[in-house]
Structure formats: C-alpha cells, structure tokens
Design a protein around this motif. Structure first.
Motif, PDB file in Angstrom:
ATOM      1  N   ALA A  35      22.170  42.407  33.207  1.00 42.42           N
ATOM      2  CA  ALA A  35      23.015  43.580  33.100  1.00 42.42           C
ATOM      3  C   ALA A  35      22.494  44.431  31.957  1.00 42.42           C
ATOM      4  N   GLU A  36      21.812  43.902  30.667  1.00 37.51           N
ATOM      5  CA  GLU A  36      21.481  44.734  29.547  1.00 37.51           C
ATOM      6  C   GLU A  36      20.318  45.414  30.031  1.00 37.51           C
ATOM      7  N   SER A  37      19.480  44.920  30.658  1.00 39.42           N
ATOM      8  CA  SER A  37      18.035  45.492  30.990  1.00 39.42           C
ATOM      9  C   SER A  37      17.996  46.199  32.266  1.00 39.42           C
ATOM     10  N   ARG A  38      19.282  46.375  33.115  1.00 37.39           N
ATOM     11  CA  ARG A  38      19.360  47.081  34.225  1.00 37.39           C
ATOM     12  C   ARG A  38      18.216  46.999  35.354  1.00 37.39           C
ATOM     13  N   LEU A  39      17.808  45.577  35.481  1.00 37.47           N
ATOM     14  CA  LEU A  39      16.656  45.215  36.294  1.00 37.47           C
ATOM     15  C   LEU A  39      17.237  45.013  37.850  1.00 37.47           C
ATOM     16  N   VAL A  40      18.786  45.039  37.729  1.00 34.02           N
ATOM     17  CA  VAL A  40      19.178  45.360  39.245  1.00 34.02           C
ATOM     18  C   VAL A  40      20.494  46.373  39.109  1.00 34.02           C
ATOM     19  N   ALA A  41      20.712  46.892  40.258  1.00 33.48           N
ATOM     20  CA  ALA A  41      21.571  48.132  40.117  1.00 33.48           C
ATOM     21  C   ALA A  41      23.058  47.869  39.866  1.00 33.48           C
ATOM     22  N   ALA A  42      23.637  46.771  40.349  1.00 31.99           N
ATOM     23  CA  ALA A  42      24.734  46.187  39.874  1.00 31.99           C
ATOM     24  C   ALA A  42      24.965  44.705  40.179  1.00 31.99           C
ATOM     25  N   ILE A  43      25.860  44.024  39.494  1.00 35.45           N
ATOM     26  CA  ILE A  43      26.104  42.762  39.523  1.00 35.45           C
ATOM     27  C   ILE A  43      27.696  42.763  39.952  1.00 35.45           C
ATOM     28  N   PRO A  44      28.077  42.074  40.827  1.00 31.89           N
ATOM     29  CA  PRO A  44      29.526  42.063  41.324  1.00 31.89           C
ATOM     30  C   PRO A  44      30.208  41.217  40.336  1.00 31.89           C
ATOM     31  N   ARG A  45      31.345  41.797  39.958  1.00 31.08           N
ATOM     32  CA  ARG A  45      32.379  41.407  38.753  1.00 31.08           C
ATOM     33  C   ARG A  45      32.548  39.929  38.934  1.00 31.08           C
ATOM     34  N   PRO A  46      32.975  39.467  40.111  1.00 27.67           N
ATOM     35  CA  PRO A  46      33.252  38.004  40.445  1.00 27.67           C
ATOM     36  C   PRO A  46      32.060  36.972  40.022  1.00 27.67           C
ATOM     37  N   LEU A  47      30.923  37.354  40.039  1.00 23.51           N
ATOM     38  CA  LEU A  47      29.928  36.546  39.528  1.00 23.51           C
ATOM     39  C   LEU A  47      29.612  36.702  37.962  1.00 23.51           C
ATOM     40  N   ARG A  49      32.004  36.916  36.010  1.00 19.12           N
ATOM     41  CA  ARG A  49      33.140  36.124  35.555  1.00 19.12           C
ATOM     42  C   ARG A  49      33.082  34.607  35.992  1.00 19.12           C
ATOM     43  N   ALA A  50      31.980  34.319  36.488  1.00 16.80           N
ATOM     44  CA  ALA A  50      32.066  32.798  36.927  1.00 16.80           C
ATOM     45  C   ALA A  50      31.779  32.005  35.795  1.00 16.80           C
ATOM     46  N   SER A  51      32.477  30.889  35.330  1.00 19.50           N
ATOM     47  CA  SER A  51      32.065  30.327  34.212  1.00 19.50           C
ATOM     48  C   SER A  51      31.532  28.667  34.598  1.00 19.50           C
ATOM     49  N   ASP A  52      31.628  28.265  35.911  1.00 24.37           N
ATOM     50  CA  ASP A  52      30.887  27.009  36.230  1.00 24.37           C
ATOM     51  C   ASP A  52      30.567  27.297  37.719  1.00 24.37           C
ATOM     52  N   LEU A  53      29.760  26.460  38.026  1.00 25.33           N
ATOM     53  CA  LEU A  53      29.399  26.145  39.678  1.00 25.33           C
ATOM     54  C   LEU A  53      30.536  26.361  40.558  1.00 25.33           C
ATOM     55  N   LYS A  54      31.404  25.747  40.375  1.00 23.42           N
ATOM     56  CA  LYS A  54      32.640  25.742  41.295  1.00 23.42           C
ATOM     57  C   LYS A  54      33.122  27.213  41.549  1.00 23.42           C
ATOM     58  N   THR A  55      33.358  27.828  40.368  1.00 24.25           N
ATOM     59  CA  THR A  55      33.975  29.108  40.574  1.00 24.25           C
ATOM     60  C   THR A  55      32.800  30.325  41.091  1.00 24.25           C
ATOM     61  N   TRP A  56      31.470  30.071  40.689  1.00 23.15           N
ATOM     62  CA  TRP A  56      30.569  30.705  41.386  1.00 23.15           C
ATOM     63  C   TRP A  56      30.363  30.564  42.988  1.00 23.15           C
ATOM     64  N   LEU A  57      30.402  29.177  43.495  1.00 24.47           N
ATOM     65  CA  LEU A  57      30.621  28.971  44.754  1.00 24.47           C
ATOM     66  C   LEU A  57      31.562  29.631  45.503  1.00 24.47           C
ATOM     67  N   ALA A  58      32.843  29.709  44.585  1.00 28.36           N
ATOM     68  CA  ALA A  58      33.970  30.290  45.354  1.00 28.36           C
ATOM     69  C   ALA A  58      33.947  31.513  45.942  1.00 28.36           C
ATOM     70  N   VAL A  59      32.946  32.395  45.103  1.00 33.47           N
ATOM     71  CA  VAL A  59      32.954  33.925  45.557  1.00 33.47           C
ATOM     72  C   VAL A  59      32.347  33.803  47.000  1.00 33.47           C
ATOM     73  N   GLY A  60      31.684  32.882  47.441  1.00 31.52           N
ATOM     74  CA  GLY A  60      31.585  33.048  48.929  1.00 31.52           C
ATOM     75  C   GLY A  60      29.917  33.137  49.225  1.00 31.52           C
ATOM     76  N   PRO A  61      29.464  33.481  50.240  1.00 25.07           N
ATOM     77  CA  PRO A  61      28.082  33.650  50.660  1.00 25.07           C
ATOM     78  C   PRO A  61      27.383  34.658  49.723  1.00 25.07           C
ATOM     79  N   SER A  62      28.139  35.756  49.191  1.00 23.90           N
ATOM     80  CA  SER A  62      27.242  36.751  48.323  1.00 23.90           C
ATOM     81  C   SER A  62      26.706  36.045  47.177  1.00 23.90           C
ATOM     82  N   ALA A  63      27.504  35.038  46.567  1.00 25.81           N
ATOM     83  CA  ALA A  63      26.952  34.132  45.356  1.00 25.81           C
ATOM     84  C   ALA A  63      25.702  33.631  45.585  1.00 25.81           C
TER      85      ALA A  63
END
Length: 310
Positions: A35-47, A49-63
């Motif tokens: 996010a700081e270096s802008r190496l990618v255009a955009a990072i989805p907000r749910p990703l 906000r993910a604080s652990d692997l469970k919440t990361w996986l809960a985002v779905g296939p996009s994660a």
C-alpha cells in the motif's frame, strides 16, 4: 498455497504463507508495504482488515487469488517488501487456525482401524467434538494430565472449512473446503472408556495438535489418496492411506452440514487408521520425553514432544 499462523521474536500472533522452503511471508506486513509503495493498484479493504488467517479466508476466493498475486510479485521483485519476508527458522508456528470455532471429529472412519478392533463399519459418520482449547501447533508440547495414565495418539487428516454454510451437497462440499492440514487426535483412553463418551478424554488441553501448514486443495490432486503415518520416537506406529476412509472429506462436510452450520476456520478431524496404541499387544501409551510425528503426503509433518502437565 501453504498458509500458516506464527509468532516471531516479539511474540505477536501473525499469519502468512510459505514463499519457499526457507521463507514465510507476513501477509499484513506485506500488504502495508504494498500500500505504501503502490506496487499494486488497489488492495481490497476486507483483506487489509484481516487480523488472522480465519478472517482472511472468510473473504472468499479473492483472498486466495490475491495471496497468489502477492507471492508471484515477491518472487519476481526480489528487493520489494523484504521486511515482510521472514526466515522460517526464526518463527514459532501456531496451529494454522488457532481460533477455530469448532473442532468436529470422526470416529471409526478407516476400514483398517475398524478391522483392528473387530468392529463393523459404521453406516453413518460417528461424530464427536474436541474443544478448541485443546489446540496446539507444530513443536508445541503435548502435556499429559495427572488424571490420566493411558494417553494415546492418532494420525489424522484435518479438513479446514473455508465457506460458512449449511446443507452442502456432497458435490458442492469441495468448494466449502479452504484446505487440509495434519492433525493428531490425542486421547486419554482411560477417561474416554470410563466416561462412555469421548469428549472429555479427547479434549484435554493440548490434545489437538494441528499444522504446520494449511495446504490449499489445488496443491493436492486427490485428498483421498494420501499416505498417512505416525511415528513414535522414530518408530513407525501407523501407516496407511486416506483411501481407507469409510466416508471421505466431501461426504463428511455434506453429512455434518445437514444439521450443523459449518463456519470458516472450523476443523474436521477425519478419523485415524490402524495402529493406534490402545489396540496393540501390549498397548502403547505415550510418556514424558516421547516425540510424536504425524506425516501426510503432500501436506507435511507435525511434530510434538510429550511432557507431564506441570
């Protein structure tokens, strides 16, 4: 991909994925860098906000898609975000899902295990529970409670649920699975048999080792054709194949979800093959100082030392 949860030298819980045999990527640290270096255009907000692997996986296939994109970027841009790339040797791996909401376990689910105790094959999955407070990770200690003198160990393939839902058809169950990990269904046989039900004897603290990694289904051609072994102090005690399952992982997800909502991060311990200590002659129970290694082809080896509870 191979996801994990871990602690670094600062002791703070983190999660990430294996970049190669030597390195693990700290996902939140890598996202902050990107996010700081802008190496990618955009990072989805749910990703973000993910604080652990469970919440990361809960985002779905996009994660999962984004994690693969991140992996490819770090492999190609060798100098990018190196502070998020950590040496595995300096980390303490936790259970892949240290905050699982449910641990559902299956009894008598291998044909060879039923045969060794001269029991008929079950007509439906035999379900019991292990409490999440029993979870420990790779290289953590299995601690023997003073109230048990007959603690046994069991090699198990663990399913990690990725999609919350109920009433999954067997044909759709594969899409509900985030991945697989190695499990050990540690069991206090004296408590299990005296209670006439299994929850207490299988839910003592430290009795649910799992890990080291959650391996996504794309890395496993067929989860129902994997070599599974358990070694006690280097000596082979269990050796079988997941094709010996009576009910495979898809059938289990479908059956359980008929009446129980499965949530992201829930674990299903799918049963153990022949060779458990209690049915040996003479019986074999673990003792302080023992080392238990459970290995499953294409997934990895889970190693735990045994100690007496202080």
């Amino acid at each position: 991909m191979r996801f994990c949860s871990f602690r670094g030298g600062d002791g703070i819980p983190r999660f990430g994925f294996q970049l190669d045999d030597r390195y693990i990527v700290d996902i939140p640290a890598a996202l902050a860098c990107l996010a700081e270096s802008r190496l990618v255009a955009a990072i989805p907000r749910p990703l973000l906000r993910a604080s652990d692997l469970k919440t990361w996986l809960a985002v779905g296939p996009s994660a999962l898609d984004f994690a693969e994109q991140l992996r490819q970027l770090l492999l190609s841009e060798q100098d990018s975000c190196r502070s998020a790339v950590l040496e595995t040797s300096g980390l303490r791996l936790a259970p892949p899902i240290p905050n699982a909401g449910k641990i559902i376990a299956i009894g008598l689910n291998y044909r060879d295990h039923a045969a060794e105790q001269k029991a008929p094959l079950p007509k439906a999955p035999l379900i019991f529970a292990k409490f999440p407070t029993a979870l420990i990770g790779h290289e953590d200690e299995i601690r023997l409670p003073d109230i048990s003198q007959k603690v046994d160990v069991e090699a198990e393939l663990c399913v990690v649920i990725g999609k919350t839902g109920r009433g999954f058809a067997e044909s759709a169950a594969r899409g509900a699975i985030a991945g697989y990990t190695v499990g050990n269904d540690v069991s206090a046989r004296d408590l299990q048999f005296s209670d006439k039900q299994w929850v207490r004897g299988k839910s003592c603290d430290t009795f649910a080792p799992s890990g080291p990694f959650l391996v996504t289904p794309d890395e496993i051609a067929d989860p129902h054709d994997l070599k599974i072994e358990l070694k006690l102090n280097g000596r082979l005690q269990q050796s079988s194949n997941t094709r010996e399952m009576v009910f495979n992982s898809y059938a289990l997800v479908a059956y359980i979800s008929q009446s129980i909502t499965l949530e992201t991060g829930d674990l299903i311990y799918t049963g153990t093959p022949a060779g458990v200590g209690v049915f040996r002659d003479p019986p074999v129970f673990v003792k302080p100082g023992d080392v238990v290694e459970v290995s499953i082809e294409k997934i990895g080896t889970l190693r735990n030392r045994v100690a007496q509870e202080p």
